[in-house]
Design a protein around this motif. Sequence first.
Motif, PDB file in Angstrom:
ATOM      1  N   ILE A 209       0.816  -1.217   0.000  1.00 38.28           N
ATOM      2  CA  ILE A 209       0.000   0.000   0.000  1.00 38.28           C
ATOM      3  C   ILE A 209       0.846   1.262   0.000  1.00 38.28           C
ATOM      4  O   ILE A 209       0.312   2.365  -0.182  1.00 38.28           O
ATOM      5  N   LEU A 210       2.149   1.134   0.219  1.00 41.40           N
ATOM      6  CA  LEU A 210       3.047   2.285   0.213  1.00 41.40           C
ATOM      7  C   LEU A 210       3.960   2.232  -1.006  1.00 41.40           C
ATOM      8  O   LEU A 210       4.323   1.145  -1.468  1.00 41.40           O
ATOM      9  N   PRO A 211       4.355   3.407  -1.525  1.00 38.29           N
ATOM     10  CA  PRO A 211       3.958   4.741  -1.088  1.00 38.29           C
ATOM     11  C   PRO A 211       2.528   5.073  -1.509  1.00 38.29           C
ATOM     12  O   PRO A 211       2.025   4.545  -2.499  1.00 38.29           O
ATOM     13  N   LEU A 212       1.889   5.960  -0.737  1.00 45.10           N
ATOM     14  CA  LEU A 212       0.548   6.402  -1.077  1.00 45.10           C
ATOM     15  C   LEU A 212       0.573   7.215  -2.366  1.00 45.10           C
ATOM     16  O   LEU A 212       1.543   7.914  -2.673  1.00 45.10           O
ATOM     17  N   ALA A 213      -0.524   7.131  -3.095  1.00 45.52           N
ATOM     18  CA  ALA A 213      -0.655   7.944  -4.295  1.00 45.52           C
ATOM     19  C   ALA A 213      -0.875   9.405  -3.911  1.00 45.52           C
ATOM     20  O   ALA A 213      -1.443   9.717  -2.863  1.00 45.52           O
ATOM     21  N   VAL A 214      -0.410  10.292  -4.759  1.00 44.31           N
ATOM     22  CA  VAL A 214      -0.702  11.716  -4.654  1.00 44.31           C
ATOM     23  C   VAL A 214      -1.484  12.102  -5.895  1.00 44.31           C
ATOM     24  O   VAL A 214      -1.088  11.773  -7.020  1.00 44.31           O
ATOM     25  N   GLY A 215      -2.618  12.759  -5.708  1.00 43.69           N
ATOM     26  CA  GLY A 215      -3.445  13.133  -6.841  1.00 43.69           C
ATOM     27  C   GLY A 215      -2.777  14.175  -7.720  1.00 43.69           C
ATOM     28  O   GLY A 215      -1.733  14.744  -7.372  1.00 43.69           O
ATOM     29  N   VAL A 216      -3.366  14.404  -8.870  1.00 41.90           N
ATOM     30  CA  VAL A 216      -2.850  15.432  -9.770  1.00 41.90           C
ATOM     31  C   VAL A 216      -3.667  16.697  -9.599  1.00 41.90           C
ATOM     32  O   VAL A 216      -4.832  16.670  -9.211  1.00 41.90           O
ATOM     33  N   ARG A 217      -3.042  17.820  -9.877  1.00 38.34           N
ATOM     34  CA  ARG A 217      -3.737  19.098  -9.807  1.00 38.34           C
ATOM     35  C   ARG A 217      -4.769  19.195 -10.923  1.00 38.34           C
ATOM     36  O   ARG A 217      -4.633  18.566 -11.969  1.00 38.34           O
ATOM     37  N   SER A 218      -5.802  19.969 -10.669  1.00 37.54           N
ATOM     38  CA  SER A 218      -6.932  20.010 -11.597  1.00 37.54           C
ATOM     39  C   SER A 218      -6.509  20.413 -12.996  1.00 37.54           C
ATOM     40  O   SER A 218      -7.035  19.906 -13.990  1.00 37.54           O
ATOM     41  N   GLU A 219      -5.516  21.286 -13.118  1.00 31.96           N
ATOM     42  CA  GLU A 219      -5.111  21.722 -14.451  1.00 31.96           C
ATOM     43  C   GLU A 219      -4.358  20.636 -15.215  1.00 31.96           C
ATOM     44  O   GLU A 219      -4.181  20.723 -16.428  1.00 31.96           O
ATOM     45  N   HIS A 222      -7.124  14.676 -16.525  1.00 34.72           N
ATOM     46  CA  HIS A 222      -7.855  14.418 -17.755  1.00 34.72           C
ATOM     47  C   HIS A 222      -8.818  13.279 -17.498  1.00 34.72           C
ATOM     48  O   HIS A 222      -8.752  12.601 -16.473  1.00 34.72           O
ATOM     49  N   THR A 223      -9.749  13.075 -18.401  1.00 38.30           N
ATOM     50  CA  THR A 223     -10.808  12.071 -18.201  1.00 38.30           C
ATOM     51  C   THR A 223     -10.891  11.146 -19.399  1.00 38.30           C
ATOM     52  O   THR A 223     -11.952  10.917 -19.952  1.00 38.30           O
ATOM     53  N   LEU A 224      -9.761  10.610 -19.807  1.00 35.54           N
ATOM     54  CA  LEU A 224      -9.718   9.704 -20.949  1.00 35.54           C
ATOM     55  C   LEU A 224      -9.873   8.273 -20.458  1.00 35.54           C
ATOM     56  O   LEU A 224      -9.084   7.793 -19.662  1.00 35.54           O
ATOM     57  N   GLY A 225     -10.907   7.592 -20.962  1.00 39.21           N
ATOM     58  CA  GLY A 225     -11.094   6.189 -20.632  1.00 39.21           C
ATOM     59  C   GLY A 225     -11.160   5.958 -19.139  1.00 39.21           C
ATOM     60  O   GLY A 225     -11.911   6.610 -18.413  1.00 39.21           O
ATOM     61  N   HIS A 226     -10.329   5.000 -18.664  1.00 40.04           N
ATOM     62  CA  HIS A 226     -10.319   4.634 -17.259  1.00 40.04           C
ATOM     63  C   HIS A 226      -9.235   5.378 -16.488  1.00 40.04           C
ATOM     64  O   HIS A 226      -8.876   4.980 -15.385  1.00 40.04           O
ATOM     65  N   GLU A 227      -8.694   6.455 -17.040  1.00 36.09           N
ATOM     66  CA  GLU A 227      -7.569   7.136 -16.424  1.00 36.09           C
ATOM     67  C   GLU A 227      -7.995   8.416 -15.718  1.00 36.09           C
ATOM     68  O   GLU A 227      -7.263   9.393 -15.670  1.00 36.09           O
ATOM     69  N   ILE A 228      -9.216   8.412 -15.195  1.00 38.70           N
ATOM     70  CA  ILE A 228      -9.675   9.580 -14.447  1.00 38.70           C
ATOM     71  C   ILE A 228      -8.837   9.690 -13.182  1.00 38.70           C
ATOM     72  O   ILE A 228      -8.756   8.759 -12.384  1.00 38.70           O
ATOM     73  N   SER A 229      -8.201  10.829 -13.000  1.00 42.50           N
ATOM     74  CA  SER A 229      -7.235  10.985 -11.914  1.00 42.50           C
ATOM     75  C   SER A 229      -7.910  11.467 -10.642  1.00 42.50           C
ATOM     76  O   SER A 229      -8.859  12.257 -10.676  1.00 42.50           O
ATOM     77  N   TYR A 257      -9.241  11.571   3.976  1.00 38.20           N
ATOM     78  CA  TYR A 257      -7.884  11.645   3.455  1.00 38.20           C
ATOM     79  C   TYR A 257      -7.826  12.516   2.205  1.00 38.20           C
ATOM     80  O   TYR A 257      -8.792  12.612   1.443  1.00 38.20           O
ATOM     81  N   GLY A 258      -6.674  13.124   2.005  1.00 36.72           N
ATOM     82  CA  GLY A 258      -6.433  13.915   0.812  1.00 36.72           C
ATOM     83  C   GLY A 258      -4.957  13.913   0.492  1.00 36.72           C
ATOM     84  O   GLY A 258      -4.151  13.247   1.152  1.00 36.72           O
ATOM     85  N   SER A 259      -4.580  14.654  -0.540  1.00 36.87           N
ATOM     86  CA  SER A 259      -3.172  14.802  -0.887  1.00 36.87           C
ATOM     87  C   SER A 259      -2.919  16.242  -1.299  1.00 36.87           C
ATOM     88  O   SER A 259      -3.853  17.000  -1.568  1.00 36.87           O
ATOM     89  N   PHE A 260      -1.648  16.615  -1.328  1.00 36.44           N
ATOM     90  CA  PHE A 260      -1.297  17.978  -1.707  1.00 36.44           C
ATOM     91  C   PHE A 260      -0.173  17.975  -2.721  1.00 36.44           C
ATOM     92  O   PHE A 260       0.693  17.097  -2.720  1.00 36.44           O
ATOM     93  N   VAL A 261      -0.221  18.958  -3.609  1.00 37.61           N
ATOM     94  CA  VAL A 261       0.868  19.272  -4.533  1.00 37.61           C
ATOM     95  C   VAL A 261       0.990  20.790  -4.514  1.00 37.61           C
ATOM     96  O   VAL A 261       0.102  21.495  -4.998  1.00 37.61           O
ATOM     97  N   LEU A 262       2.071  21.295  -3.922  1.00 38.26           N
ATOM     98  CA  LEU A 262       2.199  22.727  -3.662  1.00 38.26           C
ATOM     99  C   LEU A 262       3.499  23.278  -4.228  1.00 38.26           C
ATOM    100  O   LEU A 262       4.569  22.682  -4.059  1.00 38.26           O
ATOM    101  N   GLU A 263       3.393  24.430  -4.872  1.00 39.34           N
ATOM    102  CA  GLU A 263       4.576  25.204  -5.216  1.00 39.34           C
ATOM    103  C   GLU A 263       5.034  25.955  -3.969  1.00 39.34           C
ATOM    104  O   GLU A 263       4.296  26.070  -2.981  1.00 39.34           O
ATOM    105  N   ALA A 264       6.243  26.497  -4.021  1.00 36.65           N
ATOM    106  CA  ALA A 264       6.804  27.160  -2.841  1.00 36.65           C
ATOM    107  C   ALA A 264       5.987  28.365  -2.411  1.00 36.65           C
ATOM    108  O   ALA A 264       5.995  28.733  -1.223  1.00 36.65           O
ATOM    109  N   ASP A 265       5.262  28.993  -3.337  1.00 39.70           N
ATOM    110  CA  ASP A 265       4.510  30.208  -3.003  1.00 39.70           C
ATOM    111  C   ASP A 265       3.019  29.939  -2.849  1.00 39.70           C
ATOM    112  O   ASP A 265       2.220  30.871  -2.899  1.00 39.70           O
ATOM    113  N   GLU A 266       2.626  28.669  -2.644  1.00 44.99           N
ATOM    114  CA  GLU A 266       1.215  28.327  -2.556  1.00 44.99           C
ATOM    115  C   GLU A 266       0.852  27.789  -1.171  1.00 44.99           C
ATOM    116  O   GLU A 266       1.713  27.314  -0.428  1.00 44.99           O
TER     117      GLU A 266
END
Length: 368
Positions: A209-219, A222-229, A257-266
Amino acid sequence: MTDHESTTAWRELLDTLGSLDRTFLEGDRAVTDDRHIADGYRMLATTLGVAFDTYLFADPSRPRWVEVNSPVRPDRRWGGDNTDAYYFMCPVDPNRRYRISGNSGDSVYFSVTAYNEPSPGAWSDRIVAIVRDDDLDIDADGNFSFDFGPTPDAAVLMTRDYQDDPQTGRPVTWRIEALDEPDPFRHGDAETATALRSSAAWLRTMFAILPLAVGVRSEDAHTLGHEISTAANEFADPYQVPDANFGWSARDACYAYGSFVLEADEALVVTHRPPPCRFWNLVVWNQFMATPGVADARSSINGHTAVPNADGTVTVVISRGMTEHPNSITTLDYARGNLAFRWFLTDEVPARPEVSLVKVSDAPSTVT
């Protein structure tokens, strides 16, 4: 010379250890930065230590509590780390009787949960029994005692002790004694081989189960086939733990539970309305479910330390550094990772926490 069974099992364990780093170096779950690679090797060492304590050195007829999570031990940060709590584990024999006693200290919630073990080294998939602090007769000095067992299917006990302030609070003191005569002392070849193979199985499950997945940012989604993130920078819906579970979840807790993806200024601005409950907290994890830098950073907040807004909601500002907000917590400059809410003994599943991604310069600096 013919190898003993324990020799074969030891070499199997070494083979397991030698291959597990592939889980975070290769494939879809490979981590993307050198800090998480280093964290992966630390997690291998941590889980090996816990596995040895639980399987190789444990004796259910001579029980002892093993510290498995602690705010002060860097080698015990794993499996859903939590900077506000102390956890102990003790393997038990379902056919034996035990007496558990101790002192409640400054705990705001404590419990003992019994879990099954589907096969040697396999993680629990069912909660067998739970004893909470409000089930006990606790005297004026905080002392308690109760008997446990025989309890069919009980293989391991896990204690939980949550503190408003673990830096100053007195943790629960735990004792356990077997009320039956111990088994004859025997740590021979067969027993050692079984323990080593159980340790290897336990490690493989952890890194399944490790490492945990980190989601992708909305930008980037994509929603192609079964690859909805799964989206980063938001929480999934909270849920209540059922009796049937995976691992050592607490039955009287709700999680989100959630995940984060942050730039240094966010920063993430997280707002939720805590329901009436005994305890809640929000913690930052790396991708190995561990909170790094506990002594150097404020990476968690709870219902005691949080300053509420005037309407009873709580806003938390999460960034790679610290901000001026009184409920600021930091990822310790991790750009990616995971977030975990938990609420204990609430009558209702909490509403989903609201999250907004902003520039640090636009994050609130005061409660509202």
